[in-house]
Design a protein around this motif. Structure first.
Motif, mmCIF file in Angstrom:
data_model
loop_
_atom_site.group_PDB
_atom_site.id
_atom_site.type_symbol
_atom_site.label_atom_id
_atom_site.label_comp_id
_atom_site.label_asym_id
_atom_site.label_seq_id
_atom_site.Cartn_x
_atom_site.Cartn_y
_atom_site.Cartn_z
ATOM 1 N N SER A 34 36.627 34.963 18.029
ATOM 2 C CA SER A 34 37.191 34.373 16.810
ATOM 3 C C SER A 34 36.723 32.937 16.727
ATOM 4 C CB SER A 34 38.728 34.430 16.846
ATOM 5 O OG SER A 34 39.237 33.437 17.712
ATOM 6 N N GLU A 35 37.211 32.231 15.727
ATOM 7 C CA GLU A 35 36.876 30.812 15.594
ATOM 8 C C GLU A 35 37.479 29.988 16.723
ATOM 9 O OE1 GLU A 35 38.150 29.483 11.784
ATOM 10 O OE2 GLU A 35 36.840 30.844 10.706
ATOM 11 N N THR A 36 38.544 30.482 17.334
ATOM 12 C CA THR A 36 39.276 29.683 18.333
ATOM 13 C C THR A 36 39.131 30.158 19.767
ATOM 14 O OG1 THR A 36 41.291 30.971 17.960
ATOM 15 C CG2 THR A 36 41.001 28.974 16.628
ATOM 16 N N GLY A 37 38.566 31.356 19.997
ATOM 17 C CA GLY A 37 38.468 31.840 21.365
ATOM 18 C C GLY A 37 37.786 33.181 21.482
ATOM 19 N N HIS A 62 26.739 27.481 22.078
ATOM 20 C CA HIS A 62 27.398 26.971 23.281
ATOM 21 C C HIS A 62 28.821 26.600 22.899
ATOM 22 C CE1 HIS A 62 23.172 26.386 24.196
ATOM 23 N NE2 HIS A 62 23.486 26.305 25.473
ATOM 24 N N PHE A 63 29.799 27.041 23.689
ATOM 25 C CA PHE A 63 31.202 26.731 23.429
ATOM 26 C C PHE A 63 31.845 26.171 24.695
ATOM 27 C CE2 PHE A 63 30.064 30.349 20.760
ATOM 28 C CZ PHE A 63 30.491 29.938 19.502
ATOM 29 N N SER A 64 32.520 25.041 24.575
ATOM 30 C CA SER A 64 33.331 24.527 25.686
ATOM 31 C C SER A 64 34.616 25.331 25.703
ATOM 32 C CB SER A 64 33.645 23.046 25.474
ATOM 33 O OG SER A 64 32.461 22.296 25.533
ATOM 34 N N CYS A 65 34.950 25.914 26.870
ATOM 35 C CA CYS A 65 36.075 26.841 26.970
ATOM 36 C C CYS A 65 37.097 26.407 28.007
ATOM 37 C CB CYS A 65 35.576 28.228 27.385
ATOM 38 S SG CYS A 65 34.435 28.968 26.229
ATOM 39 N N ARG A 66 38.343 26.831 27.749
ATOM 40 C CA ARG A 66 39.438 26.691 28.711
ATOM 41 C C ARG A 66 40.040 28.078 28.877
ATOM 42 N NH1 ARG A 66 44.641 26.248 27.357
ATOM 43 N NH2 ARG A 66 44.080 25.555 25.272
ATOM 44 N N VAL A 67 40.199 28.523 30.122
ATOM 45 C CA VAL A 67 40.770 29.842 30.389
ATOM 46 C C VAL A 67 42.267 29.823 30.065
ATOM 47 C CG1 VAL A 67 41.235 31.574 32.164
ATOM 48 C CG2 VAL A 67 39.062 30.338 32.189
ATOM 49 N N VAL A 68 42.724 30.814 29.293
ATOM 50 C CA VAL A 68 44.143 30.919 28.958
ATOM 51 C C VAL A 68 44.812 32.136 29.589
ATOM 52 C CG1 VAL A 68 44.031 29.536 26.856
ATOM 53 C CG2 VAL A 68 43.592 31.985 26.718
ATOM 54 N N TRP A 69 44.026 33.124 29.985
ATOM 55 C CA TRP A 69 44.568 34.253 30.745
ATOM 56 C C TRP A 69 43.458 34.924 31.544
ATOM 57 C CZ3 TRP A 69 42.295 38.843 29.458
ATOM 58 C CH2 TRP A 69 41.846 39.022 28.157
ATOM 59 N N ARG A 70 43.885 35.612 32.612
ATOM 60 C CA ARG A 70 42.963 36.359 33.482
ATOM 61 C C ARG A 70 43.577 37.718 33.786
ATOM 62 N NH1 ARG A 70 39.366 32.695 36.702
ATOM 63 N NH2 ARG A 70 39.869 30.604 36.011
ATOM 64 N N LYS A 71 42.763 38.749 33.735
ATOM 65 C CA LYS A 71 43.161 40.084 34.153
ATOM 66 C C LYS A 71 42.105 40.565 35.129
ATOM 67 C CE LYS A 71 45.842 41.192 30.110
ATOM 68 N NZ LYS A 71 46.036 42.071 28.972
ATOM 69 N N GLU A 72 42.139 41.838 35.497
ATOM 70 C CA GLU A 72 41.225 42.362 36.517
ATOM 71 C C GLU A 72 39.776 41.970 36.284
ATOM 72 O OE1 GLU A 72 41.237 46.401 37.900
ATOM 73 O OE2 GLU A 72 43.406 46.438 37.667
ATOM 74 N N ILE A 75 38.724 37.818 31.072
ATOM 75 C CA ILE A 75 39.383 36.513 30.921
ATOM 76 C C ILE A 75 39.423 36.175 29.445
ATOM 77 C CG2 ILE A 75 38.777 35.623 33.211
ATOM 78 C CD1 ILE A 75 36.532 34.053 31.963
ATOM 79 N N GLY A 76 40.492 35.521 29.042
ATOM 80 C CA GLY A 76 40.632 35.037 27.683
ATOM 81 C C GLY A 76 40.409 33.541 27.669
ATOM 82 N N VAL A 77 39.639 33.076 26.690
ATOM 83 C CA VAL A 77 39.339 31.653 26.631
ATOM 84 C C VAL A 77 39.662 31.100 25.239
ATOM 85 C CG1 VAL A 77 37.539 31.780 28.389
ATOM 86 C CG2 VAL A 77 36.894 32.005 25.991
ATOM 87 N N HIS A 78 40.000 29.807 25.250
ATOM 88 C CA HIS A 78 40.215 29.042 24.022
ATOM 89 C C HIS A 78 39.061 28.067 23.906
ATOM 90 C CE1 HIS A 78 42.338 26.950 20.847
ATOM 91 N NE2 HIS A 78 42.048 25.822 21.459
#
Length: 81
Positions: A34-37, A62-72, A75-78
C-alpha cells in the motif's frame, strides 16, 4: 473481517530485497503493498533489523521501513518518510 489499515493494500507477488548494515541484503517476496506499508515473505525473520531499506529493483523503488509485526515467515512493515 473489518479492514483496520490506514491505506488499503493490494495483493502482489514481486521480488524484493531487504537492505541494511552497510551492504547486507536478504531476498524477500512482497505479498501485499500500500502507500503506507507492505507484507514481506522471507525465509526467516531472524536477523532482520527493526529498520531497513526495501528495494524493488523491477520498479527502481526504495522504501525506508520500520517493522511493525513478525510472524513465522512474514514481516509487516510501515514506510517511513
Amino acid at each position: 473481517m473489518d479492514e483496520h489499515r490506514i491505506a488499503p493494500r493490494r495483493r502482489l507477488l514481486k521480488a524484493g530485497k531487504i537492505s541494511f548494515g552497510g551492504g547486507a541484503v536478504i531476498d524477500c517476496t512482497i505479498r501485499n503493498l500500500s502507500e503506507t506499508g507492505a507484507a514481506l515473505e522471507v525465509i526467516s525473520p531472524v536477523g532482520i533489523p527493526e529498520r531497513f531499506t526495501l528495494v524493488i529493483e523491477a520498479d527502481h523503488s526504495h522504501f525506508s521501513c520500520r517493522v511493525v509485526w513478525r510472524k513465522e515467515k512474514r514481516i509487516g512493515v510501515h514506510f517511513e518518510t
